[in-house]
Design a protein around this motif. Sequence first.
Motif, short mmCIF file in Angstrom:
data_model
loop_
_atom_site.label_atom_id
_atom_site.label_comp_id
_atom_site.label_asym_id
_atom_site.label_seq_id
_atom_site.Cartn_x
_atom_site.Cartn_y
_atom_site.Cartn_z
N TYR A 261 0.85 -1.19 0.00
CA TYR A 261 0.00 0.00 0.00
C TYR A 261 0.89 1.25 0.00
O TYR A 261 2.04 1.19 0.39
CB TYR A 261 -0.88 0.04 1.26
CG TYR A 261 -1.77 -1.18 1.42
CD1 TYR A 261 -3.04 -1.21 0.87
CD2 TYR A 261 -1.32 -2.29 2.14
CE1 TYR A 261 -3.86 -2.32 1.02
CE2 TYR A 261 -2.13 -3.41 2.29
CZ TYR A 261 -3.40 -3.42 1.73
OH TYR A 261 -4.21 -4.52 1.88
N ASP A 265 -3.54 5.21 -0.36
CA ASP A 265 -4.46 4.11 0.00
C ASP A 265 -4.96 4.29 1.43
O ASP A 265 -6.14 4.10 1.72
CB ASP A 265 -3.76 2.75 -0.10
CG ASP A 265 -3.27 2.43 -1.50
OD1 ASP A 265 -4.01 2.72 -2.45
OD2 ASP A 265 -2.14 1.88 -1.64
N GLU A 269 -8.96 5.26 2.50
CA GLU A 269 -9.82 4.40 3.33
C GLU A 269 -10.25 5.10 4.62
O GLU A 269 -10.78 4.47 5.52
CB GLU A 269 -9.10 3.07 3.62
CG GLU A 269 -9.00 2.24 2.37
CD GLU A 269 -8.89 0.74 2.62
OE1 GLU A 269 -9.17 0.29 3.76
OE2 GLU A 269 -8.53 0.04 1.67
#
Length: 273
Positions: A261, A265, A269
């Motif tokens: 990641y 990312d 999220e």
Amino acid sequence: MVNSCTGKMGHATAEAVVRAGLPFVPYSFTGSSEAVAVGNVGVSGIPVELVAPAERQSAMERLKAQFPGLIIIDFTLPSAVNDNARFYAASGVPFVMGTTGGDREALIRDVEAAGVSAVIAPQMGKQVVAFQATMALMAENFPGAFAGYRLEVTESHQRSKVDISGTAKAVVESFRQLGIPFSEAGIRRVRDARTQVSMGVPQAHLGGHAFHTYRLVSPDESVAFEFKHNVCGREIYAEGTVDAALFLAAKVAQGGPPRIYNMVDVLREGAMR
Ligand SMILES: NC(=O)C1=CN([C@@H]2O[C@H](COP(=O)(O)OP(=O)(O)OC[C@H]3O[C@@H](n4cnc5c(N)ncnc54)[C@H](OP(=O)(O)O)[C@@H]3O)[C@@H](O)[C@H]2O)C=CC1
Ligand SMILES: O=C(O)C1=N[C@H](C(=O)O)C[C@H](O)C1
């Protein structure tokens, strides 16, 4: 576990881990400094045992057994980044790599080949990550929008920083997609205090700052854009790194295939406080 607590970012991050109330592993792999001879370094009053490179393999076996769910955070040096990542990956320990420089393609290749999850990013500060992501979105949506423009990139950091800003390199990649051919060699790197003060770096932050300016100028010089992100101190990165470690721990706990990641990312999220 934070490597290395003897360094400026490592120490700041270890303090943030303790501040967040997370279980903190009181060991730290270090380089070859005299600090190892001293044996330990204090982090928020906690003695952290320093582990020399020759001892790290045996220490890793013990630490994995002693601290199930171990996550490593690495803020070391560009000269150590590839070897450290290979070592963590070969040990099967997920890690957050904040260290910049080294061979970035090899870094990704090695970690992918080992099948370990990691967060790898040259920039951990939430708002700077958001800026980085915005530039990437602009490039994706409007490729070539700045074709013909001239780009000037200046980054200033503390004198001890050995490499060119990893963040500037990442942002430049978006400007390339926006139509401006620009090589990393064109990034102006400022490391001397006199110039830094003239750029507005406060005297108190000469030892820890990251000032970035990206200036775009049209061919006839009638239009100019300037983007800046100026950071004093290290708290913004230390806090973002804690977010990255929590995100990674959650991903590992969920199971699923290993993945690399980046901080966009993590931000996407909603995992940055
Ligand atoms: N991603 C982000 O948001 C940010 C990234 N950074 C990056 O973090 C890195 C570190 O920066 P900074 O803390 O200022 O640097 P420092 O020079 O203060 O610290 C580096 C530390 O790494 C240690 N070290 C060197 N080699 C090894 C090794 N093989 N294993 C373990 N430890 C080692 C050194 O110890 P010794 O003296 O013993 O060799 C030293 O304590 C840089 O790449 C910087 O660009 C910085 C800020 C934010
Ligand atoms: O070394 C630093 O200090 C920093 N390094 C990172 C980089 O190279 O982009 C992030 C920030 O600029 C601070």
